[in-house]
Design a protein around this motif. Structure first.
Motif, PDB file in Angstrom:
ATOM      1  N   MET A 170     -60.546  71.954  35.812  1.00 61.57           N
ATOM      2  CA  MET A 170     -60.616  70.979  34.716  1.00 61.57           C
ATOM      3  C   MET A 170     -60.126  71.601  33.405  1.00 61.57           C
ATOM      4  N   VAL A 223     -63.396  61.841  35.575  1.00 61.76           N
ATOM      5  CA  VAL A 223     -64.357  60.815  36.019  1.00 61.76           C
ATOM      6  C   VAL A 223     -65.713  60.974  35.366  1.00 61.76           C
ATOM      7  N   ILE A 224     -66.039  62.188  35.023  1.00 61.82           N
ATOM      8  CA  ILE A 224     -67.311  62.440  34.357  1.00 61.82           C
ATOM      9  C   ILE A 224     -67.355  61.702  33.023  1.00 61.82           C
ATOM     10  N   ALA A 225     -66.333  61.922  32.232  1.00 58.88           N
ATOM     11  CA  ALA A 225     -66.277  61.273  30.926  1.00 58.88           C
ATOM     12  C   ALA A 225     -66.189  59.762  31.090  1.00 58.88           C
ATOM     13  N   SER A 270     -67.269  57.929  33.538  1.00 64.59           N
ATOM     14  CA  SER A 270     -68.537  57.361  33.970  1.00 64.59           C
ATOM     15  C   SER A 270     -69.528  57.272  32.815  1.00 64.59           C
ATOM     16  N   LEU A 271     -69.488  58.269  31.958  1.00 62.21           N
ATOM     17  CA  LEU A 271     -70.425  58.284  30.833  1.00 62.21           C
ATOM     18  C   LEU A 271     -70.089  57.192  29.815  1.00 62.21           C
ATOM     19  N   HIS A 288     -76.487  59.789  39.567  1.00 67.06           N
ATOM     20  CA  HIS A 288     -75.908  60.201  38.271  1.00 67.06           C
ATOM     21  C   HIS A 288     -74.873  59.204  37.779  1.00 67.06           C
ATOM     22  N   PHE A 289     -74.162  58.633  38.734  1.00 66.69           N
ATOM     23  CA  PHE A 289     -73.031  57.785  38.363  1.00 66.69           C
ATOM     24  C   PHE A 289     -73.441  56.326  38.213  1.00 66.69           C
ATOM     25  N   LEU A 301     -64.301  56.400  42.066  1.00 69.15           N
ATOM     26  CA  LEU A 301     -63.233  57.385  41.934  1.00 69.15           C
ATOM     27  C   LEU A 301     -61.854  56.787  42.183  1.00 69.15           C
ATOM     28  N   LYS A 308     -60.379  56.377  44.792  1.00 70.79           N
ATOM     29  CA  LYS A 308     -59.645  57.163  45.790  1.00 70.79           C
ATOM     30  C   LYS A 308     -59.401  56.317  47.032  1.00 70.79           C
ATOM     31  N   MET A 332     -80.026  54.829  36.756  1.00 73.66           N
ATOM     32  CA  MET A 332     -79.825  55.472  35.455  1.00 73.66           C
ATOM     33  C   MET A 332     -80.150  54.509  34.332  1.00 73.66           C
ATOM     34  N   LEU A 338     -70.436  67.036  30.580  1.00 75.61           N
ATOM     35  CA  LEU A 338     -69.334  66.723  29.677  1.00 75.61           C
ATOM     36  C   LEU A 338     -69.482  67.462  28.349  1.00 75.61           C
ATOM     37  N   ASP A 352     -66.189  71.012  36.519  1.00 75.07           N
ATOM     38  CA  ASP A 352     -65.685  72.321  36.117  1.00 75.07           C
ATOM     39  C   ASP A 352     -66.253  73.413  37.010  1.00 75.07           C
TER      40      ASP A 352
END
Lengths: 352, 352
Positions: free
Chosen positions: A1, A52-54, A56-57, A95-96, A326, A328, B1, B57, B97
């Motif tokens: 990353m 994807v982290i950012a 998702s947030l 988490h997601f 994702l 995918k 969440m 993040l 990461d």
DNA sequence: CTGAAAGCGCTTACAG
DNA sequence: CTGAAAGCGCTTACAG
């Protein structure tokens, strides 16, 4: 990353704002062809991959998938296993903002299935996992889902003609063939082998037919001397399985060396053999449910064939996650590993 | 969440700033006991759970783990499988990461192992996965890691006395026992069974001993009539395995009905039997490497025992991820499922 | 059709 | 010992 390119950098390079890049990336239109092309070129040249982290947030989007599978019961605990896998995946993906909504139906009661599909459609989910016991009703249901753009994943079995996203299930024919191979190893030549299929009246028997076909095909194709004899026993739903007797078919016919039970009910035969003190018949069945486990342990059942029910559930959830979150590509048809369980190795099999 | 409590809310409730809550949550001190207690009470009462997505993040922390395993080679492709699993996990966790740094050693050369450990310590990773072939060197190495607070996970085998975070490996004794059970099914009574262990000079033979013990213990404990005979063959590293001959042990001794190879080299026996046109000997071995696969397919090898090498790698990575990133507890000792592979089911076994 | 701003929940210096 | 501010990379209205 680290060192990866970001939307902001693309925006700078293209001389536009991050918002515009985002619009292009998500194909939400409202962008001129010209800037779109410019941005896409940069995206491709620099091999941009979204974080994807950012993502998702930032997006407050949450995903809810519906799970429509048979309820597990004391007499049929099989469905606890797929459920376990599904719940494990749900837990890992929490988490997601990814969660599941469970609907359990009675697989001997078509109406209960219908009711649950209605409940699901009342509040359309983002995706669906379904174990299709009732062909026609399932067909209707998934057509509704398709209209609503709800991707659906089959587990256990599938309706081949529908437009499913993914399928996780068994290779029934091969499972039967493998059972025959094992049986052939453990019975003498010129033996008589019984195939005993005990089903409740309304049960889906598609897998079972294929398993039996696979079993027979082994003995057909090889130069084998064994004789196969089939017994189909359909039991009214009201009748308890323990009430079934086999005196005529098993006890009285001599020379039976092995019995193959192409579904979950080997334990019924095992119980019978134990009660009658018949000790020289080999037994191969399906599925590591509690009752079968007990007879594996005692040595009454020689082999159980399994196809990772928990993993089927787990992977079905992950497939929807990959598709929805994702973006995918997911594999369409996934036949699970065929496992051979014995007294010696079944203990490792309960975890995922 | 959704609807979960956040740091900001805790801060408001406690009448402090988010930064202070963060300090408490991460135990970085510099907070008065009083405010600490107040915050911790709220955290517990409201069952606060950190949002790992946001955390990942915001913290620009990246994780790098070292992988120290044998190189796979043409003659020993086994280690490709754990590697595959490791890479798959790395790929899935890249969002966070989280990445891996690979060091492959020659498992017949202690010096190469040492060299790689030095390389790893030059640039200390956040975690380590190691397959410990050289006891003493591994001992030294993991002690160094412990001093540096680097958690380490064993795969394949473990040094029990060390303070490892987690272990993913095999139940060697049980695997041998299971092999014996299968062998017992497929050879006649009063048969002679050969156990042939072919090892290179410097090979780690701990697993192999245990497999043989397990194998023998089955025939000891049951009322079995088979005779077991052991052959250990140590081959100088310079010698090609194909150069070995068994005329004396196999061909000349009559009545051999089965051969058990407690390591990866069943294919050597299979090749020999094929060459000599000996068709009535059953063969059970270990590990689904390419050469064994070919003889499974031909029916020369009856069963292979495997313990999910790819999953061992995959799960080892996930364990470090859970420990380092999610701060979750991980299971210490994990014995993998014992799989029985035949011509009929091995094809499903290559994927994870 | 496009940009500027605010925000997701947490972390990181920095100032006091 | 503590707070205020900026930022991680992306998304979401909103204004124009």
């Amino acid at each position: 990353m680290k060192g990866k390119i970001t939307i902001k950098e693309i925006a700078t390079l293209a001389g536009v704002s991050a918002g515009t890049v985002d619009r292009v990336l998500h194909k939400r239109g409202e962008v001129s062809q010209e800037t779109m092309d410019k941005i896409m070129k940069i995206v491709h040249d620099l091999e941009y991959e979204p974080n994807v982290i950012a993502s998702s947030l930032a997006s407050k989007k949450s995903y809810s998938i519906a799970i429509l599978i048979p309820a597990f019961t004391k007499s049929n605990p099989y469905w606890f296993q797929p459920l376990e896998g599904i719940m494990k995946a749900e837990d890992e993906l929490a988490h997601f903002d990814f969660s599941a909504n469970y609907q359990f139906y009675d697989f001997t009661d078509e109406e209960s299935f219908k009711d649950k599909t209605a409940l699901i459609l009342d509040n359309p989910p983002d995706g669906l996992i379904v174990a299709p016991f009732f062909r026609q009703e399932t067909q209707h249901f998934v057509e509704e889902c398709e209209k609503l753009n709800i991707p659906f994943v089959f587990i256990d079995s599938r309706l081949k003609t529908t437009n499913y996203l993914s399928y996780f299930g068994q290779d029934s024919f091969n499972g039967g063939y493998l059972s025959a191979k094992l049986m052939n190893y453990i019975v003498p030549e010129h033996a008589k082998i019984l195939v005993v299929s005990i089903a409740k009246t309304l049960e889906n028997t598609n897998h079972i037919k294929q398993r039996i076909d696979g079993f027979k095909s082994f003995f057909d194709s090889d130069e084998n001397t064994q004789k196969i004899e089939l017994i189909h026993q359909t039991v009214p739903d009201a009748m308890k399985l323990q009430d079934i007797h086999f005196d005529q078919s098993i006890n009285l016919s001599n020379n039976i060396s092995g019995i193959f039970v192409p579904n979950t009910r080997a334990f019924i035969i095992a119980e019978y053999l134990e009660r009658k003190q018949i000790n020289n018949i080999r037994l191969i069945g399906y599925d590591l449910i509690r009752q079968n486990m007990a007879y594996l342990e005692k040595g009454r059942i020689d082999f159980l064939i399994c196809q990772k029910p928990h993993l089927q559930g787990y992977k079905a959830v992950v497939a929807l996650f990959n598709h929805l979150v994702l973006k995918k590509k997911v594999n369409k048809d996934n036949l699970m590993q065929l496992d051979i369980l014995t007294k010696e190795n079944y203990k490792y099999y309960t975890e995922i």
